[in-house]
Design an enzyme around this catalytic site. Structure first.
Site, PDB file in Angstrom:
ATOM      1  N   GLN A  74      46.759  31.562  36.132  1.00 57.70           N
ATOM      2  CA  GLN A  74      45.965  32.970  36.358  1.00 57.70           C
ATOM      3  C   GLN A  74      45.193  33.559  34.978  1.00 57.70           C
ATOM      4  OE1 GLN A  74      47.563  35.388  39.023  1.00 57.70           O
ATOM      5  NE2 GLN A  74      46.025  36.757  38.837  1.00 57.70           N
ATOM      6  N   PHE A  75      43.976  32.994  34.574  1.00 56.06           N
ATOM      7  CA  PHE A  75      43.265  33.509  33.793  1.00 56.06           C
ATOM      8  C   PHE A  75      42.879  34.726  33.645  1.00 56.06           C
ATOM      9  CE2 PHE A  75      39.666  32.775  36.560  1.00 56.06           C
ATOM     10  CZ  PHE A  75      38.478  33.663  36.093  1.00 56.06           C
ATOM     11  N   THR A  76      42.737  35.393  34.951  1.00 55.18           N
ATOM     12  CA  THR A  76      42.737  36.902  35.041  1.00 55.18           C
ATOM     13  C   THR A  76      43.457  37.826  34.320  1.00 55.18           C
ATOM     14  OG1 THR A  76      43.494  37.247  37.248  1.00 55.18           O
ATOM     15  CG2 THR A  76      41.027  36.483  36.883  1.00 55.18           C
TER      16      THR A  76
END
Length: 141
Positions: A74-76
């Site tokens: 999850q890069f967010t």
């Protein structure tokens, strides 16, 4: 490296309507974000911390119980929304850098003895879970 860890009763992740990873019983869901400077040191620390963190019922760890772990990239987690209305993702490592680190964390957990389910890196995923407690922790290496 950042991780959001949730104690769950059940969890699954689907891509295009097909389940690609699931936990059918109590375990942990780990949402994992990778930044540019993450190295083997952060991988080892994060895997050990996830496996040994005593957040399961009765102050036990996933390692104590042999509880499975679902790891979802999850890069967010590295989104920055301090200015304006649109987050920036500059601190998140790009896919070619972050995918190997994500896989290394999963492999390190498996080497420690964990049963690891995975999301699909870079895919549009739908994550379903029943948070137990609720218990949610944020870790940063």
């Amino acid at each position: 490296m950042r991780a959001v860890i949730q104690r769950v009763l059940t969890a699954s992740v689907a891509v295009d309507g097909k389940v690609v990873g699931d936990l059918e019983g109590p375990g942990l869901v780990v949402l994992l974000g990778v930044t540019h400077s993450d190295s083997a040191k952060e991988v080892a620390w994060m895997a050990r911390k996830i496996w040994d963190l005593r957040i399961m019922r009765e102050e036990r760890s996933a390692s104590d119980l042999g509880a499975p772990i679902l790891v979802v990239s999850q890069f967010t987690l590295y989104g920055d929304a301090r200015k304006g209305r649109r987050p920036t993702w500059n601190v998140a490592a790009p896919g070619p850098l972050s995918e190997p680190v994500y896989e290394q964390v999963c492999a390190a957990l498996e080497e420690l003895g964990a049963t690891v389910e995975r999301g699909r890196f870079g895919a549009d995923m739908q994550v379903s879970l029943v948070n137990d407690g609720p218990v949610t922790m944020v870790l940063e290496a």
